[in-house]
Write a protein that holds these residues in place. Structure first.
Motif, PDB file in Angstrom:
ATOM      1  N   GLY B   1       0.985  -1.143  -0.339  1.00 28.86           N
ATOM      2  CA  GLY B   1      -0.542   0.321   0.274  1.00 28.86           C
ATOM      3  C   GLY B   1       0.671   1.331   0.536  1.00 28.86           C
ATOM      4  O   GLY B   1       2.028   0.809  -0.269  1.00 28.86           O
ATOM      5  N   GLN B   2       0.352   2.438  -0.734  1.00 32.31           N
ATOM      6  CA  GLN B   2       0.991   3.666  -0.155  1.00 32.31           C
ATOM      7  C   GLN B   2       1.613   4.048   1.379  1.00 32.31           C
ATOM      8  O   GLN B   2       1.469   3.067   2.375  1.00 32.31           O
ATOM      9  CB  GLN B   2      -0.747   5.017  -0.174  1.00 32.31           C
ATOM     10  CG  GLN B   2      -0.625   4.864  -1.640  1.00 32.31           C
ATOM     11  CD  GLN B   2      -1.589   5.642  -1.166  1.00 32.31           C
ATOM     12  OE1 GLN B   2      -2.876   6.277  -0.657  1.00 32.31           O
ATOM     13  NE2 GLN B   2      -2.391   6.024  -2.385  1.00 32.31           N
ATOM     14  N   GLN B   3       2.924   4.246   1.130  1.00 30.54           N
ATOM     15  CA  GLN B   3       3.657   4.924   2.677  1.00 30.54           C
ATOM     16  C   GLN B   3       4.289   6.298   2.886  1.00 30.54           C
ATOM     17  O   GLN B   3       4.525   6.372   1.556  1.00 30.54           O
ATOM     18  CB  GLN B   3       4.660   3.752   2.571  1.00 30.54           C
ATOM     19  CG  GLN B   3       5.427   3.890   4.072  1.00 30.54           C
ATOM     20  CD  GLN B   3       6.020   2.504   3.650  1.00 30.54           C
ATOM     21  OE1 GLN B   3       6.152   1.934   3.603  1.00 30.54           O
ATOM     22  NE2 GLN B   3       6.762   2.355   5.432  1.00 30.54           N
ATOM     23  N   LEU B   4       3.903   7.322   3.712  1.00 29.55           N
ATOM     24  CA  LEU B   4       4.489   7.429   3.984  1.00 29.55           C
ATOM     25  C   LEU B   4       5.576   8.514   4.661  1.00 29.55           C
ATOM     26  O   LEU B   4       5.679   7.440   5.965  1.00 29.55           O
ATOM     27  CB  LEU B   4       3.229   9.560   4.575  1.00 29.55           C
ATOM     28  CG  LEU B   4       2.210   9.370   3.173  1.00 29.55           C
ATOM     29  CD1 LEU B   4       1.541  10.612   4.215  1.00 29.55           C
ATOM     30  CD2 LEU B   4       2.950  10.298   2.043  1.00 29.55           C
ATOM     31  N   ASN B   5       6.539   8.632   4.510  1.00 34.20           N
ATOM     32  CA  ASN B   5       7.959   8.508   4.940  1.00 34.20           C
ATOM     33  C   ASN B   5       8.285  10.100   5.945  1.00 34.20           C
ATOM     34  O   ASN B   5       8.848  10.637   4.740  1.00 34.20           O
ATOM     35  CB  ASN B   5       9.499   8.212   4.282  1.00 34.20           C
ATOM     36  CG  ASN B   5       9.290   6.377   3.793  1.00 34.20           C
ATOM     37  OD1 ASN B   5       8.626   5.615   4.784  1.00 34.20           O
ATOM     38  ND2 ASN B   5       9.152   5.699   2.263  1.00 34.20           N
ATOM     39  N   GLN B   6       8.414   9.946   7.178  1.00 36.25           N
ATOM     40  CA  GLN B   6       8.510  11.349   7.383  1.00 36.25           C
ATOM     41  C   GLN B   6      10.014  10.994   7.702  1.00 36.25           C
ATOM     42  O   GLN B   6      10.858   9.980   8.650  1.00 36.25           O
ATOM     43  CB  GLN B   6       7.478  11.678   8.947  1.00 36.25           C
ATOM     44  CG  GLN B   6       6.727  11.420   8.526  1.00 36.25           C
ATOM     45  CD  GLN B   6       5.403  12.072   9.559  1.00 36.25           C
ATOM     46  OE1 GLN B   6       4.352  11.332   9.813  1.00 36.25           O
ATOM     47  NE2 GLN B   6       5.878  13.288  10.126  1.00 36.25           N
ATOM     48  N   SER B   7      10.732  12.392   8.275  1.00 36.22           N
ATOM     49  CA  SER B   7      11.783  12.228   8.616  1.00 36.22           C
ATOM     50  C   SER B   7      11.960  13.750   8.915  1.00 36.22           C
ATOM     51  O   SER B   7      11.191  14.932   8.926  1.00 36.22           O
ATOM     52  CB  SER B   7      13.590  12.317   7.543  1.00 36.22           C
ATOM     53  OG  SER B   7      13.176  13.021   6.632  1.00 36.22           O
ATOM     54  N   PRO B   8      13.074  14.349  10.140  1.00 33.40           N
ATOM     55  CA  PRO B   8      14.194  13.201  11.197  1.00 33.40           C
ATOM     56  C   PRO B   8      12.987  12.533  11.833  1.00 33.40           C
ATOM     57  O   PRO B   8      11.765  11.858  11.656  1.00 33.40           O
ATOM     58  CB  PRO B   8      14.788  13.753  11.684  1.00 33.40           C
ATOM     59  CG  PRO B   8      13.646  15.056  12.562  1.00 33.40           C
ATOM     60  CD  PRO B   8      12.957  15.534  10.356  1.00 33.40           C
ATOM     61  N   GLN B   9      13.007  11.000  11.987  1.00 26.23           N
ATOM     62  CA  GLN B   9      12.699   9.761  13.341  1.00 26.23           C
ATOM     63  C   GLN B   9      11.794  10.933  14.819  1.00 26.23           C
ATOM     64  O   GLN B   9      10.857  10.630  14.693  1.00 26.23           O
ATOM     65  CB  GLN B   9      12.907   9.173  13.506  1.00 26.23           C
ATOM     66  CG  GLN B   9      11.617   8.124  13.821  1.00 26.23           C
ATOM     67  CD  GLN B   9      12.258   6.370  14.029  1.00 26.23           C
ATOM     68  OE1 GLN B   9      13.541   6.229  13.556  1.00 26.23           O
ATOM     69  NE2 GLN B   9      11.500   5.547  14.046  1.00 26.23           N
ATOM     70  N   SER B  10      12.997  11.996  14.847  1.00 26.61           N
ATOM     71  CA  SER B  10      12.829  12.031  16.353  1.00 26.61           C
ATOM     72  C   SER B  10      13.996  13.565  15.826  1.00 26.61           C
ATOM     73  O   SER B  10      14.359  13.519  15.433  1.00 26.61           O
ATOM     74  CB  SER B  10      13.122  11.760  16.846  1.00 26.61           C
ATOM     75  OG  SER B  10      14.189  10.776  17.089  1.00 26.61           O
TER      76      SER B  10
END
Lengths: 115, 111
Positions: B1-10
Motif C-alpha cells: 500500500g501507500q507509504q508516507l515516510n517522515q524525517s527526521p524520526q525524532s
C-alpha cells in the motif's frame, strides 16, 4: 459534547482470546475508522466506514473485524488475539466529504497488550 | 500500500530554535495534512493543504504542499515546551475517503 469515546482504555489479553474495542461518536459523522499506532510505524489504517452498513479494509486488516450497524458506533473485534496485535488503537471520525473530511476527530486511544 | 515516510524520526532541540520536518510519498496526493499528537492523546489537525505549491501558516507553524505533490514540509518557528509531541503528516489521493498517515516525527524541546 463527548466527541469520540473509546473503551476500554487499557486491556491485557492472552493469546487466542477474543475481545471488542468499542468506539462511539456523537457528532453525526458519516466516516469512522480504526488505526493502530506502533513505534516507528506511525498510524496504520485497519478498517474504515463511510456510513452505516458500509465497511472497507485499510492497510492492515488481517486479524480484525468491524461492523457499522449505526452511525454512532464502530466496534473493532479481535477474534483470536496474537502478540503482534499488541499496540495502541485509535478510533477516529469525520464528515464523509468536503473540507471537513480532513478534520479527523480522534478518541483517546486503547492500549492493548497480548501475552 | 501507500507509504508516507517522515524525517527526521525524532528531534531534540532547545527552546527558541526553529524546527523543520518533511514527509515524502511514492504516490501523488491531492491533499496534505499535518497532525500533532500530545503525549497520551489522539492526534489533532494543525494544517491542511489543498494545492501544489501552497504555503499555509497557523501561528508559529508553516506548512507547504510540494510542487511534485509527493511531499510536504512543516516548519515550527521559535519552539516552546508545549510543542513536544509527535507530528504526523497525512495524505489523501483523489476522492478517496481514507487518510494515509506518515511514520511520525517525535519532537522533544529542552529548556
Amino acid at each position: 459534547n463527548a466527541g469520540v469515546t473509546q473503551t476500554p482504555k487499557f486491556q491485557v489479553l492472552k493469546t487466542g482470546q477474543s475481545m471488542t474495542l468499542q468506539c462511539a461518536q456523537d457528532m453525526n459523522h458519516e466516516y469512522m475508522s480504526w488505526y493502530r499506532q506502533d513505534p516507528g510505524m506511525g498510524l496504520r489504517l485497519i478498517h474504515y466506514s463511510v456510513g452505516a452498513g458500509i465497511t472497507d479494509q485499510g492497510e492492515v486488516p488481517n486479524g480484525y473485524n468491524v461492523s457499522r450497524s449505526t452511525t454512532e458506533d464502530f466496534p473493532l473485534r479481535l477474534l483470536s488475539a496474537a502478540p503482534s496485535q499488541t499496540s495502541v488503537y485509535f478510533c477516529a471520525s469525520s464528515r464523509k466529504s468536503g473540507v471537513s473530511a480532513n478534520v479527523l476527530t480522534f478518541g483517546a486511544g486503547s492500549r492493548l497488550t497480548v501475552l | 500500500g501507500q507509504q508516507l515516510n517522515q524525517s527526521p524520526q525524532s528531534m531534540f532541540i532547545q527552546e527558541g530554535e526553529d524546527v523543520s520536518m518533511n514527509c515524502t510519498s511514492s504516490s501523488i496526493f491531492n491533499t496534505w495534512l499535518w497532525y500533532k499528537q500530545d503525549p497520551g492523546e489522539g492526534p489533532v489537525l494543525l494544517i491542511a493543504l489543498y494545492k501544489a505549491g501552497e504555503l499555509t501558516s497557523n501561528g508559529r507553524l508553516t506548512a507547504q504542499f510540494g510542487i511534485t505533490r509527493k511531499d510536504s514540509f512543516l516548519n515550527i518557528s521559535a519552539s516552546i515546551p508545549s510543542d513536544v509531541g509527535i507530528y504526523f503528516c497525512a495524505g489523501r489521493t483523489g476522492t478517496a475517503s481514507k487518510l494515509t498517515f506518515g511514520t511520525g516525527t517525535r519532537l522533544q524541546v529542552t529548556l
